[in-house]
Design a protein around this motif. Structure first.
Motif, PDB file in Angstrom:
ATOM      1  N   ILE A 122       0.907  -1.296  -0.091  1.00 23.50           N
ATOM      2  CA  ILE A 122      -0.036  -0.172  -0.104  1.00 23.50           C
ATOM      3  C   ILE A 122       0.836   1.358   0.104  1.00 23.50           C
ATOM      4  O   ILE A 122       1.706   1.265   1.012  1.00 23.50           O
ATOM      5  CB  ILE A 122      -0.883  -0.030   1.251  1.00 23.50           C
ATOM      6  CG1 ILE A 122      -1.687  -1.191   1.149  1.00 23.50           C
ATOM      7  CG2 ILE A 122      -1.958   1.396   1.324  1.00 23.50           C
ATOM      8  CD1 ILE A 122      -2.757  -1.408   2.153  1.00 23.50           C
ATOM      9  N   ASN A 123       0.844   1.891  -0.888  1.00 24.00           N
ATOM     10  CA  ASN A 123       1.559   3.091  -1.319  1.00 24.00           C
ATOM     11  C   ASN A 123       3.331   2.837  -1.110  1.00 24.00           C
ATOM     12  O   ASN A 123       3.982   3.477  -0.524  1.00 24.00           O
ATOM     13  CB  ASN A 123       1.328   4.305  -0.268  1.00 24.00           C
ATOM     14  CG  ASN A 123      -0.015   4.754  -0.483  1.00 24.00           C
ATOM     15  OD1 ASN A 123      -0.489   5.098  -1.472  1.00 24.00           O
ATOM     16  ND2 ASN A 123      -0.697   4.992   0.689  1.00 24.00           N
ATOM     17  N   GLY A 124       3.530   1.576  -1.805  1.00 27.96           N
ATOM     18  CA  GLY A 124       4.907   1.036  -1.791  1.00 27.96           C
ATOM     19  C   GLY A 124       5.331   0.420  -0.437  1.00 27.96           C
ATOM     20  O   GLY A 124       6.136  -0.143  -0.588  1.00 27.96           O
ATOM     21  N   VAL A 125       4.435   0.407   0.568  1.00 27.46           N
ATOM     22  CA  VAL A 125       5.107  -0.297   1.948  1.00 27.46           C
ATOM     23  C   VAL A 125       4.467  -1.677   1.909  1.00 27.46           C
ATOM     24  O   VAL A 125       3.060  -1.783   1.860  1.00 27.46           O
ATOM     25  CB  VAL A 125       4.593   0.485   3.236  1.00 27.46           C
ATOM     26  CG1 VAL A 125       4.700  -0.239   4.406  1.00 27.46           C
ATOM     27  CG2 VAL A 125       4.880   1.877   2.934  1.00 27.46           C
ATOM     28  N   PRO A 126       5.285  -2.709   2.192  1.00 31.79           N
ATOM     29  CA  PRO A 126       4.728  -3.918   2.111  1.00 31.79           C
ATOM     30  C   PRO A 126       3.809  -4.259   3.675  1.00 31.79           C
ATOM     31  O   PRO A 126       4.188  -4.233   4.569  1.00 31.79           O
ATOM     32  CB  PRO A 126       6.120  -5.073   2.494  1.00 31.79           C
ATOM     33  CG  PRO A 126       6.960  -4.058   2.919  1.00 31.79           C
ATOM     34  CD  PRO A 126       6.654  -2.606   2.373  1.00 31.79           C
ATOM     35  N   THR A 127       2.568  -4.261   3.427  1.00 32.47           N
ATOM     36  CA  THR A 127       1.783  -4.159   4.478  1.00 32.47           C
ATOM     37  C   THR A 127       1.097  -5.370   5.145  1.00 32.47           C
ATOM     38  O   THR A 127       0.884  -5.652   6.109  1.00 32.47           O
ATOM     39  CB  THR A 127       0.512  -2.957   4.087  1.00 32.47           C
ATOM     40  OG1 THR A 127       1.374  -1.752   3.578  1.00 32.47           O
ATOM     41  CG2 THR A 127      -0.313  -2.899   5.196  1.00 32.47           C
ATOM     42  N   ILE A 128       0.404  -6.133   3.723  1.00 29.26           N
ATOM     43  CA  ILE A 128      -0.180  -7.550   4.217  1.00 29.26           C
ATOM     44  C   ILE A 128       0.317  -8.765   3.523  1.00 29.26           C
ATOM     45  O   ILE A 128       0.806  -8.257   2.483  1.00 29.26           O
ATOM     46  CB  ILE A 128      -1.722  -7.322   4.091  1.00 29.26           C
ATOM     47  CG1 ILE A 128      -2.404  -6.231   4.773  1.00 29.26           C
ATOM     48  CG2 ILE A 128      -2.691  -8.426   4.154  1.00 29.26           C
ATOM     49  CD1 ILE A 128      -3.883  -5.669   4.396  1.00 29.26           C
ATOM     50  N   GLY A 129       0.414  -9.736   4.124  1.00 28.28           N
ATOM     51  CA  GLY A 129       1.020 -10.793   3.399  1.00 28.28           C
ATOM     52  C   GLY A 129       0.955 -12.188   3.941  1.00 28.28           C
ATOM     53  O   GLY A 129       0.561 -12.229   5.282  1.00 28.28           O
ATOM     54  N   ALA A 130       1.055 -13.240   3.101  1.00 34.95           N
ATOM     55  CA  ALA A 130       1.013 -14.401   3.701  1.00 34.95           C
ATOM     56  C   ALA A 130       2.330 -15.261   2.931  1.00 34.95           C
ATOM     57  O   ALA A 130       2.383 -15.198   1.557  1.00 34.95           O
ATOM     58  CB  ALA A 130      -0.421 -15.280   3.586  1.00 34.95           C
ATOM     59  N   VAL A 131       3.124 -16.070   3.670  1.00 35.70           N
ATOM     60  CA  VAL A 131       4.089 -16.931   3.099  1.00 35.70           C
ATOM     61  C   VAL A 131       3.480 -18.375   3.338  1.00 35.70           C
ATOM     62  O   VAL A 131       3.755 -18.729   4.576  1.00 35.70           O
ATOM     63  CB  VAL A 131       5.454 -16.849   3.440  1.00 35.70           C
ATOM     64  CG1 VAL A 131       6.400 -17.412   2.699  1.00 35.70           C
ATOM     65  CG2 VAL A 131       5.765 -15.122   3.073  1.00 35.70           C
ATOM     66  N   ALA A 132       3.323 -18.994   2.338  1.00 37.57           N
ATOM     67  CA  ALA A 132       3.142 -20.819   2.605  1.00 37.57           C
ATOM     68  C   ALA A 132       4.318 -21.258   2.522  1.00 37.57           C
ATOM     69  O   ALA A 132       4.929 -21.130   1.700  1.00 37.57           O
ATOM     70  CB  ALA A 132       1.904 -21.192   1.684  1.00 37.57           C
ATOM     71  N   LEU A 133       4.472 -22.533   3.414  1.00 38.47           N
ATOM     72  CA  LEU A 133       5.411 -23.318   3.081  1.00 38.47           C
ATOM     73  C   LEU A 133       5.146 -24.812   3.121  1.00 38.47           C
ATOM     74  O   LEU A 133       5.066 -25.543   3.953  1.00 38.47           O
ATOM     75  CB  LEU A 133       6.528 -23.362   4.332  1.00 38.47           C
ATOM     76  CG  LEU A 133       7.177 -21.708   4.788  1.00 38.47           C
ATOM     77  CD1 LEU A 133       7.838 -21.863   6.422  1.00 38.47           C
ATOM     78  CD2 LEU A 133       8.260 -21.381   3.791  1.00 38.47           C
ATOM     79  N   PRO A 134       4.443 -25.109   1.689  1.00 35.60           N
ATOM     80  CA  PRO A 134       3.921 -26.292   1.646  1.00 35.60           C
ATOM     81  C   PRO A 134       4.639 -27.506   1.948  1.00 35.60           C
ATOM     82  O   PRO A 134       4.222 -28.586   2.169  1.00 35.60           O
ATOM     83  CB  PRO A 134       3.406 -26.342   0.167  1.00 35.60           C
ATOM     84  CG  PRO A 134       3.359 -24.820  -0.155  1.00 35.60           C
ATOM     85  CD  PRO A 134       4.485 -24.298   0.613  1.00 35.60           C
ATOM     86  N   GLY A 135       6.180 -27.428   1.663  1.00 31.69           N
ATOM     87  CA  GLY A 135       6.972 -28.563   1.897  1.00 31.69           C
ATOM     88  C   GLY A 135       7.244 -28.716   3.208  1.00 31.69           C
ATOM     89  O   GLY A 135       8.025 -29.818   3.556  1.00 31.69           O
ATOM     90  N   HIS A 136       7.062 -27.563   4.399  1.00 32.91           N
ATOM     91  CA  HIS A 136       7.305 -27.919   5.566  1.00 32.91           C
ATOM     92  C   HIS A 136       6.597 -28.953   6.101  1.00 32.91           C
ATOM     93  O   HIS A 136       5.314 -29.272   5.816  1.00 32.91           O
ATOM     94  CB  HIS A 136       7.091 -26.664   6.409  1.00 32.91           C
ATOM     95  CG  HIS A 136       7.532 -26.479   7.561  1.00 32.91           C
ATOM     96  ND1 HIS A 136       6.876 -26.776   8.854  1.00 32.91           N
ATOM     97  CD2 HIS A 136       8.680 -26.083   8.200  1.00 32.91           C
ATOM     98  CE1 HIS A 136       7.529 -26.535   9.938  1.00 32.91           C
ATOM     99  NE2 HIS A 136       8.692 -25.991   9.643  1.00 32.91           N
ATOM    100  N   GLU A 137       7.361 -29.771   7.293  1.00 34.84           N
ATOM    101  CA  GLU A 137       6.589 -30.812   7.779  1.00 34.84           C
ATOM    102  C   GLU A 137       5.181 -30.266   8.410  1.00 34.84           C
ATOM    103  O   GLU A 137       4.325 -31.522   8.304  1.00 34.84           O
ATOM    104  CB  GLU A 137       7.364 -31.516   8.860  1.00 34.84           C
ATOM    105  CG  GLU A 137       7.657 -30.409  10.284  1.00 34.84           C
ATOM    106  CD  GLU A 137       8.725 -30.784  11.192  1.00 34.84           C
ATOM    107  OE1 GLU A 137       8.591 -30.414  12.049  1.00 34.84           O
ATOM    108  OE2 GLU A 137       9.676 -31.603  10.615  1.00 34.84           O
ATOM    109  N   ASP A 138       4.747 -29.212   8.695  1.00 30.35           N
ATOM    110  CA  ASP A 138       3.344 -28.888   9.115  1.00 30.35           C
ATOM    111  C   ASP A 138       2.796 -28.206   8.058  1.00 30.35           C
ATOM    112  O   ASP A 138       1.738 -27.827   8.345  1.00 30.35           O
ATOM    113  CB  ASP A 138       3.597 -28.077  10.380  1.00 30.35           C
ATOM    114  CG  ASP A 138       4.340 -28.752  11.510  1.00 30.35           C
ATOM    115  OD1 ASP A 138       4.461 -29.699  11.780  1.00 30.35           O
ATOM    116  OD2 ASP A 138       5.113 -28.011  12.194  1.00 30.35           O
ATOM    117  N   GLY A 139       3.391 -28.131   7.100  1.00 29.02           N
ATOM    118  CA  GLY A 139       2.706 -27.266   5.870  1.00 29.02           C
ATOM    119  C   GLY A 139       2.145 -26.055   6.236  1.00 29.02           C
ATOM    120  O   GLY A 139       0.815 -25.595   5.738  1.00 29.02           O
TER     121      GLY A 139
END
Length: 197
Positions: A55-72
């Protein structure tokens, strides 16, 4: 789905041609469907899926999924978790195939252990998960490589900047992002100082 549900927002993805329309928007979704393609292809765990909103160039909202992680697991800006304390000997995640000379030099200056890892998202999330303490990258990336990880890191109370200490700014005409630092705040000055030294 983003085009349907957020029709008034811009969109930038590694997997689509950019017509420049996103530059007219203050809210831009920045997506990397598979960050760490090599690791994904080798059936390794250190790849990720990024969905970030600048938002206006600022990283504001996000999600990073790690599907290969043992807990996904999925790490998100709206669900921050406690970050484990740093050990006495710091750990720095670096590219497993081409660690940047600056990162290696900083690790030596700080007496940090190098931890090779694949995707940018996996490296940034390793700091949140307590598997590493510093993620320093100076080998060049693109906005989709770091927008979601930076948003998630900031929401977890971490430091996230360029390696000169300046803010990370997204939705630029040129999507190239030369460098990145994600770490605990208490380590930021030492890392930035070692980079200048």
């Amino acid at each position: 789905a983003l085009r349907e549900q957020r029709a008034d927002d811009g969109l930038l993805s590694e997997e689509m041609a950019c017509d420049g329309a996103r530059l007219q928007h203050s809210r831009v979704w920045i997506v990397d469907p598979v960050d760490g393609t090599r690791e994904y292809g080798e059936a390794r765990a250190d790849w990720a899926v990024h969905v970030g909103l600048a938002i206006n160039g600022v990283p504001t909202i996000g999600a990073v999924a790690l599907p290969g992680h043992e807990d996904g697991i999925v790490l998100r800006t709206d669900q921050p978790r406690a970050i484990p304390p740093a050990p006495e000997k710091l750990r720095m995640v670096v590219s497993r195939t081409r660690p940047a000379p600056q990162a290696v030099a900083v690790a030596e200056a700080l007496g940090a252990e190098l931890v090779p890892m694949g995707s940018a998202g996996a490296k940034a999330m390793a700091v949140i998960l307590g598997q590493a303490d510093i993620y320093l990258h100076a080998g060049g990336q693109y906005e989709w490589d770091s927008c979601a990880p930076a948003a998630v890191a900031l929401a977890h109370g971490l430091h996230a900047s360029r390696i000169d200490g300046s803010p990370l700014t997204y939705n630029q005409q040129d999507t190239y992002m030369p460098d990145l630092l994600i770490c605990r705040h208490e380590h930021a000055d030492s890392v930035l100082g070692a980079l200048k030294g």
